[in-house]
Scaffold this motif. Structure first.
Motif, short mmCIF file in Angstrom:
data_model
loop_
_atom_site.label_atom_id
_atom_site.label_comp_id
_atom_site.label_asym_id
_atom_site.label_seq_id
_atom_site.Cartn_x
_atom_site.Cartn_y
_atom_site.Cartn_z
N ILE A 273 48.16 48.30 18.42
CA ILE A 273 47.97 48.27 17.08
C ILE A 273 49.43 48.51 16.49
N ALA A 274 50.47 49.21 17.14
CA ALA A 274 51.86 49.01 16.62
C ALA A 274 52.53 47.56 16.62
N TYR B 196 50.66 44.82 16.56
CA TYR B 196 50.11 43.98 15.88
C TYR B 196 50.32 44.03 14.23
N GLN B 197 50.68 45.36 13.96
CA GLN B 197 51.30 45.59 12.85
C GLN B 197 52.50 45.23 12.50
N LYS B 198 53.32 44.87 13.30
CA LYS B 198 54.67 44.58 13.42
C LYS B 198 54.78 42.94 13.00
N VAL C 199 52.07 41.52 11.33
CA VAL C 199 51.50 41.30 10.04
C VAL C 199 52.56 41.80 8.90
N ASP C 200 53.35 42.73 9.40
CA ASP C 200 54.32 43.32 8.32
C ASP C 200 55.40 42.12 8.15
N SER D 273 45.82 40.25 11.97
CA SER D 273 45.28 41.32 10.97
C SER D 273 43.72 41.61 11.39
N LEU E 38 43.71 43.57 14.58
CA LEU E 38 44.17 44.91 14.15
C LEU E 38 43.00 45.65 13.41
N LYS E 39 42.26 45.10 12.49
CA LYS E 39 41.10 45.58 11.83
C LYS E 39 39.95 46.34 12.97
N ARG F 36 41.45 48.94 14.96
CA ARG F 36 41.43 50.25 14.38
C ARG F 36 39.76 50.85 14.59
#
Length: 457
Positions: free
Chosen positions: A252-253, A255-257, A259-260, A270, A273-274, A277
């Motif tokens: 998750i961390a 994937y968030q990188k 996306v950010d 994204s 990630l969805k 989660r």
């Protein structure tokens, strides 16, 4: 004889004095690689610029008259536009440029069709050819284009002190741009060292917006883009690996990188990630469940579903062991070959209580062996054969074998389920059945009650 010699020496001295009295002009070839003459296909051109206070006359070794088709004043400079015919007959052509008080300057003018040459004449002995302000501003611009910002700033500052500096020179803006570029470059380098390539890209982009000719910033921007894409792919690949290894928090961390950082694969990251989660949240709630389900008519059953704080779903399958007997063609032992399939939704009406109401729709099938007249088939018992019996057909041969007939029904259902210590799951199902055809309504029991027990995870 002496008088003639004296006159000759005097003329020679005057010629030498005149020659030394003339200043020299310096000529620079400032032709750009993509310059093309806009005239006819058989013509070529030359553009000569010089300070506006110097007037030129131009002679050609191969043309009776040089075609100066235009002159143009541009501030402190004047431009002479020359047009020439091209061809073999003009090979070796030279131009002689003359100006009062200056020694003649000669340049070669062998030109190809559509070729355009540009030359600039300056007086190297004059400190400010075009004036103090213009000269220092010009020097500052040259330094700026070479990304030599401290030198450019210094020249602009001197230009501001010139007596001929106009009030609306715009030098304050140019100096402010240089200060901004220095700040952007410093921040970009710091971000690059910290491997924050997205931020570095932003600052290098700002530098290039103010000075597109900054090759250093352009090169760094390319490096940032390359490293940025490499990091994006590394983070995405690592997230995928952690996901398949079951290390969901790490996945998750990363994937968030992705996306950010708005990477190229940010949309896919994204979506993953969805889903991840959602899966992690479900696991924390222990929302998934498997249960063994029993009912009188179908004692072997399995149901699986999700029981979470919002709406979930379930799927159930149950059957009677007589189905196995039907497969083995044990005709006399098949009493109730029933099977059920259903699906539906689970709803938690009060979130603080682990109780769910579920409802759905299903299919019920009941099968039996029937003879040619549609009656329940029973296989005759074996008996001792006589000579006369052997000539009669034996009941049960291929042409007399029974058919397995399935009676279908629609089975809506409703029920209640609850969790115990978030480990065990209990479930009760009430099912009401509608026969597809009234002819065999008696083949179904109108209702079915089922009890299930299982675990959640």
């Amino acid at each position: 004889m002496k008088k003639k010699l004296f006159l000759l020496l005097g003329g020679l001295v005057l010629a030498i004095a005149s020659a030394f009295g003339q200043r020299s002009l310096e000529i620079k070839d400032i032709t750009k690689p993509r310059d093309v003459f806009s005239g006819k296909d058989t013509e070529a051109g030359i553009v000569i610029s010089c300070p506006a206070n110097i007037k030129l006359t131009i002679e050609s070794s191969h043309d009776k008259v040089v075609d100066v088709y235009n002159t143009e004043d541009k501030g402190e400079e004047i431009f002479y536009y020359l047009r020439f015919e091209t061809g073999k007959r003009y090979r070796g052509r030279k131009l002689t440029i003359r100006a009062d008080g200056y020694a003649p300057v000669t340049i070669m003018a062998e030109l190809n069709p559509k070729e355009l040459k540009r030359y600039q004449l300056i007086d190297p002995d004059v400190e400010f050819v075009y004036g103090c302000y213009y000269e220092y501003r010009k020097r500052g611009t040259e330094y700026f284009q070479q990304a030599m910002y401290s030198e450019a700033r210094e020249q602009y500052a001197i230009a501001q002190e010139c007596s001929d500096c106009p009030e609306n020179s715009g030098l304050d803006v140019l100096i402010a741009n240089i200060d901004s570029i220095s700040s952007y470059k410093s921040k970009a380098e710091s971000a690059f060292e910290l491997m924050d390539y997205e931020l570095a890209k932003e600052y290098y982009g700002r530098v290039l917006a103010l000075n597109p000719s900054d090759e250093s910033a352009s090169s760094r921007l390319f490096d940032c883009t390359r490293n940025y894409n490499i990091d994006c792919q590394k983070n995405y690949d690592a997230a995928e690996a952690y996901r398949y290894e079951g290390e969901y928090e790490k996945a998750i961390a990363l994937y968030q990188k992705v996306v950010d950082a708005n990477c190229q694969n940010a949309v896919l990251a994204s979506a993953n990630l969805k889903a991840l989660r959602k899966d992690v949240y479900s696991r924390k709630q222990r929302a998934r469940a498997w249960l063994y389900e029993w009912s009188k008519s179908a004692p072997i059953g399995i149901t699986t579903g999700t029981y979470k704080s919002r709406v979930g779903g379930y799927f159930s399958l149950s059957f009677n062991p007589d189905l196995f007997k039907a497969m083995q063609k044990s005709y006399n032992e098949v009493d109730e070959a029933e099977f059920n399939v259903s699906f539906g939704w689970t709803v938690n009406p009060v979130k603080k209580y682990p109780v769910w109401i579920f409802f759905g729709v299903g299919y019920t099938g009941v099968g039996e062996f029937v003879d040619s007249e549609g009656n329940r088939y029973f296989e005759p018992e074996e008996s001792t054969s006589t000579a006369m019996d052997e000539e009669l057909p034996v009941y049960g041969e291929e042409e007399n074998k029974p058919d397995f007939k399935v009676y279908s029904g629609i089975s809506p259902e409703i029920g209640i389920a609850g969790k115990i210590f978030n480990i065990l799951v209990l479930r009760y199902t009430f099912q009401y059945r509608f026969s597809v055809s009234k002819e065999y309504e008696d083949k179904f029991s109108r209702t079915r009650h089922a009890i299930g027990i299982g675990f959640c995870y």
